[in-house]
Design an enzyme around this catalytic site. Structure first.
Site, short mmCIF file in Angstrom:
data_model
loop_
_atom_site.label_atom_id
_atom_site.label_comp_id
_atom_site.label_asym_id
_atom_site.label_seq_id
_atom_site.Cartn_x
_atom_site.Cartn_y
_atom_site.Cartn_z
N TRP A 190 38.43 125.58 -39.52
CA TRP A 190 39.56 125.95 -40.29
C TRP A 190 40.73 125.24 -39.58
CZ3 TRP A 190 38.54 127.68 -44.86
CH2 TRP A 190 39.62 128.28 -45.63
N ASP A 205 50.13 124.56 -40.36
CA ASP A 205 51.31 125.17 -41.19
C ASP A 205 50.64 126.31 -42.28
OD1 ASP A 205 49.78 123.56 -42.85
OD2 ASP A 205 51.29 123.37 -44.07
N GLU A 228 47.69 125.77 -44.09
CA GLU A 228 46.47 125.49 -43.19
C GLU A 228 46.04 124.05 -43.44
OE1 GLU A 228 43.96 128.81 -45.54
OE2 GLU A 228 44.69 129.58 -43.73
N GLU A 229 47.07 123.01 -43.45
CA GLU A 229 46.47 121.59 -43.74
C GLU A 229 47.04 120.83 -42.61
OE1 GLU A 229 46.15 121.92 -48.34
OE2 GLU A 229 47.81 121.23 -47.71
N GLU A 266 46.23 132.69 -58.16
CA GLU A 266 47.30 131.74 -57.17
C GLU A 266 47.97 130.71 -58.06
OE1 GLU A 266 45.54 128.63 -54.56
OE2 GLU A 266 45.84 130.11 -53.15
C1 NOJ Z 1 42.14 126.31 -48.06
C2 NOJ Z 1 43.67 126.49 -47.35
O1 NOJ Z 1 43.80 127.71 -47.59
C3 NOJ Z 1 44.38 125.74 -48.53
O2 NOJ Z 1 45.72 125.71 -48.26
C4 NOJ Z 1 44.10 124.46 -48.41
O3 NOJ Z 1 44.90 123.69 -49.52
C5 NOJ Z 1 42.47 123.93 -48.69
N1 NOJ Z 1 41.91 124.95 -47.74
C6 NOJ Z 1 42.23 122.60 -48.47
O4 NOJ Z 1 42.65 122.09 -47.30
C1 NOJ Z 2 45.80 129.18 -49.35
C2 NOJ Z 2 47.23 129.09 -48.77
O1 NOJ Z 2 47.64 127.91 -48.48
C3 NOJ Z 2 47.52 130.10 -47.45
O2 NOJ Z 2 48.72 130.15 -47.34
C4 NOJ Z 2 46.76 131.40 -47.78
O3 NOJ Z 2 47.20 132.32 -46.75
C5 NOJ Z 2 45.39 131.67 -48.23
N1 NOJ Z 2 45.44 130.60 -49.37
C6 NOJ Z 2 44.98 132.74 -48.62
O4 NOJ Z 2 45.77 133.36 -49.69
#
Ligand code: NOJ
Ligand code: NOJ
Length: 623
Positions: A147, A203, A206-207, A431
């Protein structure tokens, strides 16, 4: 040059055209908001353990991101989503929904426990590193998968939500309870902010790894509010002294035209336009702070320029066909950032609604400060709505004030109308929704954060405002310094945290040669809790960031914690195939005599392994 009152009149006349068509729309919008509000609130509650009907198995007080268990699997609890959800629930409680109090107490209990869970980001003791873990299993146990970690917005967001409730309790004479029960949780989070605000992290999406505007803004608020609460409780907050430096850093995201959302480490293709710069000011909102406050409120001229730049980016029909033909003074569907490829990059409810909330918040600030000041920086934002706008200060008695305020309100409503257009009859929000017509929900269904964003938007629309937190006359230091204060951490036992002690850890570097295809991952599994106690679902992930054709290296420095009395590690490497295929696990057990563990949080590597995968290669599932 005509006088401003004439300008205002001309504008009023212009705004009056098409009024009847928009009247129908306005009535429908009110109806939608009235219907959706209880639906959204209930949908939030349905996703919170232990009683949420859509999330069986969720721990007490844990907010599940979405009931979706595949494509994508969001049946986890994220510290960020949970804190933002409770920001809104605590608001709702303070504004009168007293039925929410038991749930808020469950949240406190759940977070006190989560803080103590050892995880791949680290542990609570001795250095707080575990607090940066972004997500946990539905029952609050550690999540070991690969992650983007750590994420440093979780602790400050949680602190802000808990401070919000603590301030309420203090006002009701319950200082002692705050001090014994809630402050210890907040204190850990603040210590984490003070220690790591100047360290890189992932960030909110999560990227990308680096520094993020959203995170910095939340960090600033948490330290300022933390300091004020500490004072009320008669307690020290050493970390809080970092606030001026965080504020200094916050200013550096402005690039002269808009807010560069992230300072990113390594290669990337980002231009810097990102919704994190619109969501940050919602978290930092203080209706009583002046619009030129360096806390960067929604009404700050730079932030308004940034808002326009952000929204305009998504007006491009090549990016979002769904927005084609919508005029410049009307709301559109908005996504995370233009380069987004997650599910092909689509509009998000929480961002479209967040943008409406943003504008309602700006209006509230103008109301409180008694006028609107238009600067050269914010002028283009105002011109989109009111072409005759000009630089100047327009107090409440000025006709232009009411005109502009009304136009911004209409603009805000038009973003809500976009979400109305793309909300199915049953009121359920996923979402995302597809960037092309016809309307198609996409990614996680019933996203908690989407519903919370709706409720939070409506609080501001109704004029429910949060209390003030920005100190008067705050000054940005002349020189920014990247400092850090070492924190002290302790389990919040009064709130229900187990009384954990410093774990005894042996750091071991595992290096594995294993040729893999894209989509395949490697793990170590074994007889240590850190390695999942032989459970593949919680095995420890290796990283591939140094993988090359010459050296197909997978590696990790693993902080091994052994069970009491066990010093021999038994382990195997395991390949996780893509497309849900079976794992490929080595047949023979490997053995390592683990070097004596240490309790000082040192990162020194005590042993190294350099091995090659002993078993068949994987094959892509072709899904
Ligand atoms: C899961 C993350 O929560 C999401 O924000 C991200 O775009 C994808 N992984 C791909 O990295
Ligand atoms: C993906 C989003 O990018 C992230 O900000 C969020 O925490 C997770 N999904 C779970 O909703």
């Amino acid at each position: 040059m005509p006088s401003i009152s004439n300008l205002a009149l001309a504008g009023l006349l212009a705004a009056g055209q098409g009024a009847s068509a928009s009247l129908v729309g306005a009535i429908q919008l009110e109806k939608f908001i009235k219907q959706e509000t209880p639906i959204a609130l209930q949908a939030v509650l349905d996703n919170i353990g232990p009683d949420g009907i859509k999330v069986p198995g969720a721990g007490r007080g844990l907010v599940i991101a979405s009931p979706s268990t595949s494509d994508p699997d969001y049946f986890f609890t994220w510290t960020r989503d949970a804190a933002l959800t409770f920001r809104t629930l605590i608001d709702d409680f303070v504004f009168g929904n007293k039925a929410l109090e038991p749930l808020i107490n469950d949240y406190i209990y759940g977070q006190a426990r989560l803080q103590t869970v050892s995880n791949p980001s680290g542990t609570l003791l001795p250095n707080g590193a575990g607090l940066g873990e972004p997500k946990y299993m539905k029952d609050g146990s550690r999540y070991n998968g690969n992650w983007g970690r750590p994420q440093r917005d979780g602790p400050p967001l949680r602190a802000i939500s808990l401070i919000q409730y603590s301030n309420y309790l203090v006002s009701k004479g319950q200082k002692a309870r705050v001090k014994d029960e809630i402050w210890p949780i907040i204190a850990n989070d603040l210590a984490y902010v003070g220690q790591y605000w100047n360290s890189t992290g992932f960030d909110l999406w999560e990227e990308v790894n680096g520094a993020s505007f959203f995170t910095t803004q939340a960090q600033y608020r948490s330290l300022v509010e933390g300091e004020a609460l500490a004072k009320v409780l008669g307690l020290p907050c050493t970390a809080c002294a970092e606030a001026p430096q965080v504020l200094c850093f916050l200013q550096s995201y402005w690039n002269g035209k808009f807010i560069t959302a992230n300072f990113i480490q390594g290669n990337h293709n980002r231009g810097g336009v990102d919704a994190n710069t619109v969501l940050g000011p919602l978290v930092a909102f203080d209706p009583y702070a002046p619009c030129d406050s360096p806390s960067l409120q929604p009404c700050h001229p730079r932030m308004l320029a940034n808002f326009k730049n952000f929204v305009d980016t998504f007006r491009d029909p090549a990016l979002y066909p769904i927005n084609k033909g919508i005029p410049q003074n009307k709301g559109i569907a908005l996504g995370r950032y233009p380069e987004d490829i997650y599910y092909n990059g689509n509009p998000w409810y929480l961002i479209t609604l967040g943008s409406a909330e943003y504008l309602y918040a700006a209006i509230a600030s103008w109301e409180k400060s008694g006028g609107i000041t238009i600067t050269p920086t914010s002028l283009p934002f105002f011109k989109d709505l009111y072409p005759l706008a000009r630089v100047g200060t327009f107090g409440k008695l000025h006709p232009a004030y009411y005109l502009i305020k009304g136009l911004v309100k209409t603009y805000a409503d038009s973003f809500v109308a976009v979400s109305q257009k793309y909300t199915p009859k049953d009121g359920m929000m996923a979402e995302q929704f597809l960037k092309v017509e016809p309307f198609t929900p996409i990614s996680a269904r019933n996203l908690t954060w989407s519903f919370a964003a709706f409720v939070g938007m409506n609080h501001r629309r109704q004029g429910h405002l949060p209390p003030s937190w920005v100190p008067k006359n705050v000054k940005v230091p002349d020189v920014c310094v990247g400092t850090s204060v070492k924190g002290t951490y302790a389990p919040a036992t009064q709130a229900g945290a187990p009384n954990v002690t410093i774990p005894c850890i042996s750091n071991v570097l595992f290096q594995l040669n294993a040729s893999t295809y894209y989509g395949e991952n490697l793990y170590v599994v074994g007889n240590s809790p850190t390695l999942g106690s032989w459970d593949l679902e919680t095995a420890y992930p290796l990283m591939s960031s140094r993988y090359t054709d010459e050296r197909p290296l997978w590696f990790a420095t693993i902080p091994l914690e052994m069970e009491e009395g066990v010093s021999t590690l038994r382990y195997k490497y395991a390949r996780q195939q893509d497309c849900g295929q079976e794992w490929i696990v080595e047949e023979e057990e490997r053995v390592l005599e683990v070097p004596a563990c240490v309790k000082d949080g040192s990162e020194e590597v005590l042993a190294e392994r350099d091995e090659a995968f002993n078993g068949p290669a994987g094959s892509p599932g072709g899904c």
